[in-house]
Design an enzyme around this catalytic site. Structure first.
Site: not given
Ligand code: UD1
Ligand code: CA
Length: 453
Positions: A5, A9, A71, A77, A166
Site C-alpha cells: 500500500g 495519509r 502486487q 488485501t 479485526n
Molecule cells: C484492513 C481490514 C480490516 C481491518 C484493518 C485493520 C480488509 C479488507 N480490511 O482494513 O478488516 O480492521 O485492516 O487495520 O482487509 N495492502 C496491500 N495491497 C492492497 C491493499 C492493502 O498490500 O491492495 C496492505 C497495506 O499496505 C497495509 C495492509 O495491506 O499494510 C492493510 O491495508 P489497508 O488498506 O490499510 O486495510 P484497511 O482498510 O485498514
Molecule cells: Ca490500515
C-alpha cells in the site's frame, strides 16, 4: 507480509513501511516477529516503491528467508495475498498473514494464533477497540463463534455498533487460504478483493489481543505513538539488563544497540545506528552518538556529538565535543570542550582539552595538545597527515601545517606555526623576539573621544 500500500495519509514521498521508528523502518518489526516464530519463507508483498522497499528490507534481513512478491496494482488485501501464492508454491503448512504497518505486534501474541488454530481453517487476531471506527468488525453467531468480518463501509448500523475489530493478522491453512481467495470477488462498497471475506468461507477462531499491540501506523501521529511504545519496551529491557536511565521517557536508543550493565544514560541521550556501549559508561545529557563504539568505563560529558568513532576504556570526552568519522581515543585519552576530531587517533592518556581541531592526525601516548591547537590538514586539494610522537607537548594556539611530524618528547612553544618536522626532544618556536615600546600609549594610542552627557 502485506506491504504494497501507498500509505496515503502519511503524505509522503516515501513508502509508509519505510518510515522509521527506533531507527528501523516500521516493516522491520513485524517481519522480525514472524521470523522469531520460525516463519519460513517470509513473503513480503510489495507494490508502492517496490524496489526501494525490497532493497532496504533485504539489507536489514540479510541471510533470513525473505522473498518478495509484486502486487503491481493494489486491488485489495485479498488480491495482495494472492500475489504471494506463487512465492509459496508447494508450501502447505500454516500461513501467517500480517500487515507491515503494525510494528508493535509481539511474537508471543502471534504464537497464540498458532496454538488457537488447531483444526480451524483460520485463526484471526481481534481486539475490543475503544473507537472501532474505520476497522472491520467481527460478526459472531449466537453461540459466540466467528461468522464473518464486515468492513465499516459495508456494515449495517447495527454491525457498526460492534466494538470487536479485526486486527488484520491471521493464521490460515495454506490450501484453504488460496482456494477461499479464488472465490472472493469485488462486489463490495470499495470494489476491492477483501482478504476478510475468507473468514466466512471456513471455520474461524478468534484470539483477542491488546489494542495497543495491533494498532497500525496510518499517519504521522500514529507513527509517533508507535515509536514511543517501541522506545518504552526497549528502555524497559535496558533497565532490566542493568542500565540506569535517568529519565526513560526521553532516552532514545535505536533497536539493536547494546549497552553494558552499570552504564548510565542521562536525559535526551540519543544512541543511533550501529552504536555499542560497554559497561560502566556514563553518557551525559544531550549526547548524540551515531555508529560509534564506547568501551567500558568511558565518560561522555553532556552535549557531545559523535559519529563513527571509537572511545577507549576510561577515556573522557566533552562536554561539547565533536567527534567525526574516524576519531579514535585510546585508553584514558581525553578530549575536552569545543574540540573537533576527524580521522584522528589520540593515544593512551593523551589530552586535547580545549578548543582544537585535530584532523588526519596520529597522536602518540602521553601527549598534551594545548588549547587552540589546529592541524592545518587541508591545502585546498589534499588532506595531509600530522604525526605527533609519544610524550610531545604542543603549546597553546599552535598551528601544525601538514604534512608534519613532531618527534618524541618534543616541545612546540605556544603560538608556533609548525611548517617543518620537529626532531625528538627539540623545542620549536616560530615567533620573533617580543618588542616592548615604552610610552607608546601616551604618545601614539588613538584618543577616545571625551564622553558627553
Ligand atoms: C484492513 C481490514 C480490516 C481491518 C484493518 C485493520 C480488509 C479488507 N480490511 O482494513 O478488516 O480492521 O485492516 O487495520 O482487509 N495492502 C496491500 N495491497 C492492497 C491493499 C492493502 O498490500 O491492495 C496492505 C497495506 O499496505 C497495509 C495492509 O495491506 O499494510 C492493510 O491495508 P489497508 O488498506 O490499510 O486495510 P484497511 O482498510 O485498514
Ligand atoms: Ca490500515
Amino acid at each position: 507480509m502485506l506491504a504494497a500500500g501507498k500509505g496515503t495519509r502519511m503524505k509522503s514521498e516515501k513508502a509508509k513501511v519505510l518510515h522509521q521508528a527506533a531507527g528501523r523502518p516500521i516493516a522491520f518489526f513485524p517481519i522480525r516477529a514472524a521470523l522469531a516464530l520460525d516463519a519460513s519463507p517470509v513473503v513480503v508483498v510489495i507494490g508502492h516503491q517496490a524496489e526501494t522497499v525490497q532493497e532496504e528490507l533485504s539489507r536489514l534481513f540479510a541471510g533470513a528467508p525473505l522473498r518478495f512478491a509484486l502486487q503491481a496494482e493494489q486491488l485489495g488485501t485479498g488480491h495482495a495475498v494472492r500475489c504471494a501464492e506463487e512465492a509459496l508454491r508447494g508450501f502447505d503448512g500454516s500461513v501467517l498473514i500480517l500487515a507491515a504497518d503494525v510494528p508493535l505486534i509481539r511474537a508471543e501474541t502471534l504464537q497464540k494464533l498458532v496454538s488457537a488454530r488447531q483444526d480451524a481453517d483460520v485463526a484471526l487476531l481481534t481486539c475490543r477497540a475503544k473507537d472501532p471506527k474505520g476497522y472491520g468488525r467481527v460478526v459472531r453467531r449466537e453461540d459466540g463463534s466467528v461468522a464473518r468480518i464486515v468492513e465499516e463501509k459495508d456494515a449495517s448500523a447495527q454491525e457498526r455498533g460492534i466494538s470487536e475489530i479485526n486486527a488484520s493478522i491471521y493464521l490460515a491453512d495454506a490450501r484453504f487460504l488460496f482456494s477461499a481467495l479464488r472465490a472472493v470477488d469485488r462486489s463490495n462498497a470499495q470494489g476491492e478483493y477483501y482478504l476478510t471475506d475468507i473468514v466466512a468461507r471456513g471455520r474461524a477462531v478468534a484470539v483477542e489481543a491488546e489494542e495497543s499491540e495491533v494498532s497500525g501506523v496510518n499517519d504521522r501521529a500514529q507513527l509517533a505513538r508507535s515509536a514511543a511504545q517501541l522506545r518504552e519496551r526497549r528502555n524497559a529491557q535496558l533497565m532490566k539488563d542493568g542500565v540506569t536511565l535517568v529519565d526513560p521517557a526521553v532516552t532514545y536508543v535505536d533497536e539493536g544497540i547494546e549497552v553494558g550493565a552499570d552504564s548510565v544514560l542521562e536525559p535526551m541521550v540519543s544512541l543511533r545506528g550501529k552504536t555499542k556501549v560497554g559497561r560502566n559508561v556514563r553518557i551525559g545529557q544531550g549526547c548524540v552518538i551515531v555508529d560509534s563504539e564506547i568501551a567500558d568505563g568511558a565518560e561522555i560529558l553532556p552535549y557531545t556529538h559523535m559519529t563513527e568513532s571509537r572511545i577507549g576504556p576510561g577515556a573522557v570526552v566533552g562536554p561539547f565535543a565533536r567527534l567525526r568519522p574516524g576519531a579514535q581515543l585510546a585508553e584514558r585519552a581525553k578530549v575536552g570542550n569545543f574540540v573537533e576530531l576527524k580521522k584522528t587517533l589520540l593515544g593512551k592518556g593523551s589530552k586535547a582539552s580545549h578548543l582544537s581541531y585535530l584532523g588526519d592526525a596520529v597522536i602518540g601516548e602521553g601527549c598534551n595538545v594545548g588549547a587552540g591547537t589546529i592541524t592545518c590538514n587541508y591545502d585546498g586539494k589534499n588532506k595531509l597527515a600530522t604525526t605527533i610522537e609519544d610524550g610531545a607537548f604542543i603549546g597553546s594556539d599552535s598551528q601544525l601545517v601538514a604534512p608534519v611530524k613532531i618527534g618524541k618528547n618534543a616541545y612546540v612553544g605556544s603560538g608556533t606555526t609548525v611548517r617543518e618536522d620537529v626532531p625528538p626532544g627539540a623545542l620549536a618556536v616560530s615567533a620573533g623576539k617580543q618588542r616592548n615600546i615604552e610610552g607608546w600609549v601616551e604618545k601614539k594610542a588613538p584618543r577616545k573621544a571625551p564622553k558627553k552627557d
